[in-house]
Design a protein around this motif. Sequence first.
Motif, mmCIF file in Angstrom:
data_model
loop_
_atom_site.group_PDB
_atom_site.id
_atom_site.type_symbol
_atom_site.label_atom_id
_atom_site.label_comp_id
_atom_site.label_asym_id
_atom_site.label_seq_id
_atom_site.Cartn_x
_atom_site.Cartn_y
_atom_site.Cartn_z
ATOM 1 N N VAL A 32 -5.373 8.072 5.929
ATOM 2 C CA VAL A 32 -4.309 8.815 6.608
ATOM 3 C C VAL A 32 -3.803 8.072 7.835
ATOM 4 O O VAL A 32 -2.599 8.074 8.124
ATOM 5 C CB VAL A 32 -4.810 10.228 6.982
ATOM 6 C CG1 VAL A 32 -3.768 10.972 7.814
ATOM 7 C CG2 VAL A 32 -5.125 11.029 5.719
ATOM 8 N N ARG A 33 -4.699 7.406 8.567
ATOM 9 C CA ARG A 33 -4.283 6.725 9.792
ATOM 10 C C ARG A 33 -3.452 5.482 9.519
ATOM 11 O O ARG A 33 -2.691 5.043 10.380
ATOM 12 C CB ARG A 33 -5.527 6.343 10.612
ATOM 13 C CG ARG A 33 -6.284 7.515 11.201
ATOM 14 C CD ARG A 33 -5.528 8.144 12.351
ATOM 15 N NE ARG A 33 -5.346 7.201 13.436
ATOM 16 C CZ ARG A 33 -6.214 7.017 14.419
ATOM 17 N NH1 ARG A 33 -7.343 7.718 14.432
ATOM 18 N NH2 ARG A 33 -5.964 6.150 15.389
ATOM 19 N N ASN A 34 -3.588 4.908 8.337
ATOM 20 C CA ASN A 34 -2.841 3.704 8.002
ATOM 21 C C ASN A 34 -1.548 4.097 7.278
ATOM 22 O O ASN A 34 -1.591 4.653 6.170
ATOM 23 C CB ASN A 34 -3.674 2.786 7.108
ATOM 24 C CG ASN A 34 -3.017 1.429 6.912
ATOM 25 O OD1 ASN A 34 -1.949 1.155 7.450
ATOM 26 N ND2 ASN A 34 -3.664 0.584 6.142
ATOM 27 N N PRO A 35 -0.366 3.854 7.864
ATOM 28 C CA PRO A 35 0.888 4.256 7.199
ATOM 29 C C PRO A 35 1.092 3.576 5.856
ATOM 30 O O PRO A 35 1.661 4.171 4.938
ATOM 31 C CB PRO A 35 1.966 3.853 8.211
ATOM 32 C CG PRO A 35 1.265 3.739 9.524
ATOM 33 C CD PRO A 35 -0.119 3.276 9.200
ATOM 34 N N ARG A 36 0.640 2.336 5.736
ATOM 35 C CA ARG A 36 0.828 1.627 4.472
ATOM 36 C C ARG A 36 -0.037 2.220 3.365
ATOM 37 O O ARG A 36 0.378 2.297 2.205
ATOM 38 C CB ARG A 36 0.505 0.147 4.666
ATOM 39 C CG ARG A 36 0.756 -0.702 3.433
ATOM 40 C CD ARG A 36 0.450 -2.169 3.722
ATOM 41 N NE ARG A 36 0.652 -2.987 2.541
ATOM 42 C CZ ARG A 36 0.408 -4.302 2.505
ATOM 43 N NH1 ARG A 36 -0.039 -4.920 3.596
ATOM 44 N NH2 ARG A 36 0.619 -4.974 1.391
ATOM 45 N N SER A 37 -1.246 2.671 3.708
ATOM 46 C CA SER A 37 -2.158 3.215 2.703
ATOM 47 C C SER A 37 -1.727 4.596 2.238
ATOM 48 O O SER A 37 -1.751 4.904 1.036
ATOM 49 C CB SER A 37 -3.587 3.268 3.262
ATOM 50 O OG SER A 37 -4.062 1.971 3.549
ATOM 51 N N ARG A 38 -1.330 5.461 3.174
ATOM 52 C CA ARG A 38 -1.006 6.830 2.779
ATOM 53 C C ARG A 38 0.309 6.937 2.016
ATOM 54 O O ARG A 38 0.589 7.982 1.421
ATOM 55 C CB ARG A 38 -0.966 7.733 4.006
ATOM 56 C CG ARG A 38 0.138 7.438 4.998
ATOM 57 C CD ARG A 38 0.229 8.550 6.035
ATOM 58 N NE ARG A 38 1.233 8.278 7.051
ATOM 59 C CZ ARG A 38 0.985 7.822 8.250
ATOM 60 N NH1 ARG A 38 -0.269 7.560 8.610
ATOM 61 N NH2 ARG A 38 1.958 7.610 9.124
ATOM 62 N N SER A 39 1.121 5.888 2.027
ATOM 63 C CA SER A 39 2.363 5.920 1.265
ATOM 64 C C SER A 39 2.195 5.420 -0.163
ATOM 65 O O SER A 39 3.140 5.489 -0.954
ATOM 66 C CB SER A 39 3.428 5.076 1.970
ATOM 67 O OG SER A 39 3.016 3.714 2.070
#
Length: 359
Positions: free
Chosen positions: A47-54
């Motif tokens: 969740v904290r990483n924008p690239r991962s949660r997208s």
Amino acid sequence: MPAIVNLLFNVVSANTTISFTVVLPMVSLVSLVVGFGGHLLLWLVLVRNPRSRSKPSSVMLLNLSLADLGALLTLPCVLLSASFQNWQLGGATCVLLGYMTSVTVGVEIFSLAALSVLRYRIVAPRMRPPASLTQVLFTVVAIWLISVTMALPKVTYIDFDGGCTWSVGRDEWLLFLVPALLVYYVAPLLCIAINCGLIISHLHGCRGTLAADRRNKKATALLIGSTLVFAISWLPYYALEFVNVMSPRVSSAASPISSPPGPSEETGPRVSLLWEVASLMAILLVCLAPCWNPPLYFLLSRPAVRQLRALLPSFFHKHLGKKRVQRWRIAPAPPPRLPHPQPPTHSLTHQTLTHRLTQ
């Protein structure tokens, strides 16, 4: 799961030679603490990483983690029931336990099946375009709706006024158990096996960049590992349920209602040591099942480990990361020193002095 819980608590614990009141609470407590801690770290990283949660695959992993957290919420009931050696939590808790167990199991296995389809569309984009984030969100909503709807018939079979047992006959219980095995176990595992086979064959036949192949292999390994954990954890449960229903020699409070015993028959059920060990192993595997996905994810994802190290305090860095290897470096040679210009000497020779005196 409520059936096998009653099998242990209402029958086996009353006629047991194994200390279920010690082993089962300890394993449940460890599973509760380790499971919540692992899933909390997983959510922090994704969740904290924008690239991962997208990423669509990250959304599926979060949905899978949410199902595991729902399964962990049922473990306090196991702890209390093991302490009481009987069901004393009331009818509402009994119905909620059975319903939550069915919903979380459905969401978990259907999420794994959807993740296998998603991974195949990512690995083989020439066959079908990869799924978008909107499509994945609709799939997650559909998984929850299907799981919630399919869990409703199970609640109607629970007799929560009689110690949280099943209020159906053997034939009716078989009509419920066989479709549950096919829908919640056999069919999703078959779907995952087919997609994983297609993914592996595509990776062997089509070579991409080294980094892309490594990511695809690790993502496929994570999917296979999570599926094996689910299959191994729930197979003993289904096997015991079929043995419990089909075998006339095995009876328990978890069994479907059978004919009342005759006057010459014993009122208490007989439980063998082999049945006790098998029941204990089955319930322990079910209790530990929600804990394995976070370790598998961090084991197979180096970027996740780096993100985790960045989120945690520096005190834990040396325990999570690898020790840095000190490498000797050869210092560059210093630039050569230029000779300093010598000041001109004003020494007078004898001939120069004689010449100046004669002028």
